[in-house]
Every structure is written in C-alpha cells, then in structure tokens.
Design a protein around this motif. Structure first.
Motif, PDB file in Angstrom:
ATOM      1  N   THR A   1       0.699  -1.217  -0.036  1.00  0.00           N
ATOM      2  CA  THR A   1      -0.040  -0.048   0.208  1.00  0.00           C
ATOM      3  C   THR A   1       0.762   1.133   0.109  1.00  0.00           C
ATOM      4  O   THR A   1       1.856   1.164   0.462  1.00  0.00           O
ATOM      5  N   GLY A   2       0.130   2.408  -0.149  1.00  0.00           N
ATOM      6  CA  GLY A   2       1.000   3.588  -0.347  1.00  0.00           C
ATOM      7  C   GLY A   2       1.119   3.993   1.205  1.00  0.00           C
ATOM      8  O   GLY A   2       2.039   4.741   1.362  1.00  0.00           O
TER       9      GLY A   2
ATOM     10  N   HIS B   1      -1.790  13.824   3.282  1.00  0.00           N
ATOM     11  CA  HIS B   1      -2.015  12.316   3.705  1.00  0.00           C
ATOM     12  C   HIS B   1      -1.614  11.700   4.845  1.00  0.00           C
ATOM     13  O   HIS B   1      -2.260  10.942   5.739  1.00  0.00           O
TER      14      HIS B   1
ATOM     15  N   GLU C   1      -3.384   8.517   7.619  1.00  0.00           N
ATOM     16  CA  GLU C   1      -2.800   7.134   7.806  1.00  0.00           C
ATOM     17  C   GLU C   1      -2.815   6.535   9.028  1.00  0.00           C
ATOM     18  O   GLU C   1      -1.792   6.038   9.540  1.00  0.00           O
TER      19      GLU C   1
ATOM     20  N   ASN D   1      -3.733  15.578  -2.413  1.00  0.00           N
ATOM     21  CA  ASN D   1      -5.243  14.885  -2.548  1.00  0.00           C
ATOM     22  C   ASN D   1      -6.120  15.976  -1.714  1.00  0.00           C
ATOM     23  O   ASN D   1      -7.232  16.176  -2.754  1.00  0.00           O
TER      24      ASN D   1
ATOM     25  N   ALA E   1       1.949   9.765  -4.529  1.00  0.00           N
ATOM     26  CA  ALA E   1       0.983   8.793  -4.664  1.00  0.00           C
ATOM     27  C   ALA E   1       0.443   8.940  -5.787  1.00  0.00           C
ATOM     28  O   ALA E   1      -0.041   8.170  -7.062  1.00  0.00           O
ATOM     29  N   ARG E   2       0.059  10.361  -6.599  1.00  0.00           N
ATOM     30  CA  ARG E   2      -0.406  10.848  -7.511  1.00  0.00           C
ATOM     31  C   ARG E   2       0.677  11.760  -8.587  1.00  0.00           C
ATOM     32  O   ARG E   2       0.317  12.475  -9.191  1.00  0.00           O
TER      33      ARG E   2
ATOM     34  N   SER F   1      -2.056   1.972  -7.675  1.00  0.00           N
ATOM     35  CA  SER F   1      -3.478   1.689  -7.394  1.00  0.00           C
ATOM     36  C   SER F   1      -4.231   2.798  -7.568  1.00  0.00           C
ATOM     37  O   SER F   1      -5.593   2.603  -7.073  1.00  0.00           O
ATOM     38  N   LYS F   2      -3.966   3.946  -7.602  1.00  0.00           N
ATOM     39  CA  LYS F   2      -4.793   5.258  -7.840  1.00  0.00           C
ATOM     40  C   LYS F   2      -5.042   5.370  -9.544  1.00  0.00           C
ATOM     41  O   LYS F   2      -5.789   4.349  -9.990  1.00  0.00           O
TER      42      LYS F   2
HETATM   43  C1  LIG Z   1      -3.904   7.039  -1.449  1.00  0.00           C
HETATM   44  C2  LIG Z   1      -2.752   7.801  -1.113  1.00  0.00           C
HETATM   45  C3  LIG Z   1      -1.793   7.321  -0.287  1.00  0.00           C
HETATM   46  C4  LIG Z   1      -1.853   5.564   0.087  1.00  0.00           C
HETATM   47  O1  LIG Z   1      -2.866   5.193   0.272  1.00  0.00           O
HETATM   48  P1  LIG Z   1      -2.975   3.537   0.575  1.00  0.00           P
HETATM   49  O2  LIG Z   1      -4.711   3.474   0.345  1.00  0.00           O
HETATM   50  O3  LIG Z   1      -2.436   3.054   1.514  1.00  0.00           O
HETATM   51  O4  LIG Z   1      -2.541   2.848  -0.643  1.00  0.00           O
HETATM   52  C5  LIG Z   1      -0.814   8.155   0.184  1.00  0.00           C
HETATM   53  N1  LIG Z   1      -0.944   9.377  -0.061  1.00  0.00           N
HETATM   54  C6  LIG Z   1      -1.735  10.116  -0.755  1.00  0.00           C
HETATM   55  C7  LIG Z   1      -1.775  11.418  -1.360  1.00  0.00           C
HETATM   56  C8  LIG Z   1      -2.945   9.144  -1.363  1.00  0.00           C
HETATM   57  O5  LIG Z   1      -3.868   9.815  -1.811  1.00  0.00           O
END
Ligand SMILES: *Cc1c(COP(=O)(O)O)cnc(C)c1O
Length: 330
Positions: free
Chosen positions: A57-58, A83, A88, A140, A171-172, A199-200
């Motif tokens: 996971t991120g 995030h 988290e 995000n 992540a993005r 996964s995004k």
């Molecule tokens: C989704 C996301 C993550 C990681 O999320 P996981 O659901 O744990 O994979 C980390 N940083 C940002 C900015 C995110 O949008």
C-alpha cells in the motif's frame, strides 16, 4: 452508478489481467521475483533514483519512507491536510515514533519563507529536531493540486542548506507529470525518498513503491519485512503495475479533462482543477453525498462540508456526461 468516490475503485482491465496471469514469478523475500525486480528497477529509473521497493500500500510506502528519514523522537513538517497527517491513522506516531508539525496553504503548496519559521535545528535537549519536510504532489485533499516546480526547487535548496531531508508523497505524481509535462525525474530530484502508488489513477489493483538511494532502500526492505510486508510470488501484482506504466499514464489526461467538466457542472472554476480531483464546499457534505447517490452518482465527503469527486480509468466520457447532468441538477 457512476463511482467518483476515489481513483482506487478501478478494476483491472482485460489486458492487465492477462499480463498478471502470465507474469514470471519467484519468492520475492529471497529477491527472486523477476517481475517485482523489473518493476522496482523501472520505477527507480523513472524517478532518477538508485533503487525502489514494492509495497502493498501507499500507506506502508509512506511509513517506510518517512521512517527512513526521521528517527523516533524527531519530527517531519508537512501541510495540514497531508495524507501522512490525516489519512494514515497516526501510523507515523504509532509505528515510527515520528512527530509532526504542519503549515497550512490553500493548495497544499510549500513556501520556504514559512519553512524558515517552522524549521527547528538540532539544539540539543530543547526542541524536537526537524529531520524531514514532506510534500504531497499532487495534493489529494487540496483537490488534486499540482505543486509548482519552482516551489519544489526552492524546497530542495532549503533542505540542502539546512541538512534536512525531503519526503515526497507522490501517490499521484503521475497525474502531476501528465498535467504539467514536467518529467518524473525532475520531480524525483526534489526528494531524498519518494513514495508512488500504482493503485490510484494507474488502475492497478495493488501496489506502491518507495524510491531512493540504494542503502536506504536496503534498510526499507528489512523494515518492510518487520511490518509483515514481505511478500512471496508477488510478481503477479507487479505485472499489473508494469502494464499500467505502459498503458495507463498518458491517458490520465482524459481523467483531467473529465474532472474539469464535472467542476463546471458543480460551479467550481475548472481553471483551478489541475488533475483528476474536484473538491468543493457545500452546506452539508453527507446530505450532498446522499442526494448524489439518489441521482446515480457516488461521491465522497472528505470533511463535514467538503465533497470530493475523483475521475479515473473506469469513468468514460459518456459516464462523465451522465454525472455532469445529474450533479448540475444538485
Ligand atoms: C492514497 C494515498 C496514499 C496511500 O494510500 P493507500 O490507500 O495506503 O495505498 C498516500 N498518499 C496519498 C496522497 C494518497 O492519496
């Protein structure tokens, strides 16, 4: 139902499933999964770093990344809606003993003048020492905002001057790259350690990577196992990520165009929508979410008054038009 809650809701395409089914695999805890190794090398190369580590996971990628840079009892500075700070579940404190202080900026951006006030050098037994500064690109909860490259370069110079590390929650990062044309390598150069998600918007079912210097990534490999994240024939998943890098990066531009159409329908200035996320305030976010559901559109509430729409691989132009019609009525 058109699902605009998140870009994590995508399902792997037929082509991605086929690539996953034929992946060459081995035991990755022994370092013997060729597909995982190929993915790690490819992503490290894209960001101009020495090495990378695949994580489930991120959130795990961020916990490892920040934990590599910040010792227990030290702090990381980040934007208030980051995030790592909000989403988290306190992992950086609960797992790594890392504390945080935050700044606030309307689009999640970083300003070295603000950092100069916040930053705490090592003064011995007085203040918590700032060991890292974290930025999120795209941001995000600031509505998918792209951080300006000039600000990031100023951050890198500040970090070098003060011997403090930079963590990038990317992540993005792919969306920022497609929106601006700035190379992944140029963004990568800002960070000591970065995290990126497959996964995004890229549409893989699972997977993120920590990217950085070889010695730190070797340590991250030990810590990943300690957290229970040592995975075995996981090339099946890495193959989905490699497929996404081949087929799903350039198309992010479509998601960005769809997001601007949705913004207009919701009375948001599309010029302020950099990528695939539209965030706006309403009187009552849960009530808006319920009304949108009635109209056939799933949207998310990310605050009591803030609604978030996210476009992705499984939202076509026609789906967007349908959502635009439904949301415009709201
Ligand atoms: C989704 C996301 C993550 C990681 O999320 P996981 O659901 O744990 O994979 C980390 N940083 C940002 C900015 C995110 O949008």
């Amino acid at each position: 139902m058109i699902d605009l809650r998140s870009d994590t809701v995508t399902r792997p395409t037929e082509g991605m499933r086929a690539a996953m089914a034929r992946a060459d695999v081995g035991d990755d805890v022994y370092g013997e999964d060729p597909t995982v190794r190929a993915l790690e090398e490819r992503v490290a190369g894209l960001l101009g770093h020495e090495a990378a580590l695949f994580t489930p996971t991120g959130s795990m990628a961020n916990v490892l990344a920040v934990g590599l840079l910040v010792a227990p009892g030290q702090e990381v500075l980040c934007e208030a809606r980051a995030h790592i700070a909000r989403a988290e579940l306190g992992a950086h404190g609960a797992v790594s003993g890392v504390t945080m202080r935050t700044w606030s900026s309307p689009r999640g951006q970083v300003d070295v003048a603000v950092l100069a006030d916040l930053f705490a050098p090592d003064l011995g037994p007085f203040f918590v020492r700032t060991a890292a500064i974290s930025v999120e690109n795209t941001h995000n909860f600031a509505g998918g905002a792209v951080l300006p490259l000039a600000d990031l370069k100023a951050l890198r110079a500040f970090a070098d001057e003060h011997s403090v590390a930079v963590h990038l929650d990317g992540a993005r990062l792919w969306n920022a790259h497609v929106a601006t044309g700035v190379s992944l390598e140029e963004y990568g150069a800002v960070a000591d350690v970065a995290a990126v998600c497959l996964s995004k918007g890229l549409g893989a079912p699972v997977g993120s990577l920590v990217v950085g210097p070889a010695a730190l990534i070797a340590e991250a490999r030990v810590r990943r196992k300690r957290l229970g994240g040592g995975m075995r024939q996981v090339g099946v998943l890495a193959a989905g990520g490699l497929y996404a890098l081949d087929h799903h990066v350039d198309r992010l531009a479509d998601d960005h165009a769809h997001a601007r159409l949705l913004a207009e329908a919701c009375g948001v200035d599309p010029a302020g929508v950099d990528t695939n996320i539209v965030a706006f305030d309403v009187a009552d976010a849960p009530a808006y979410v319920a009304a949108a559901r009635e109209a056939g559109v799933l949207v998310g509430a990310v605050g009591a008054r803030t609604v978030r729409l996210v476009t992705h691989l499984d939202v076509s132009r026609a789906d967007t038009a349908q959502a635009v019609a439904a949301l415009a009525r709201l």
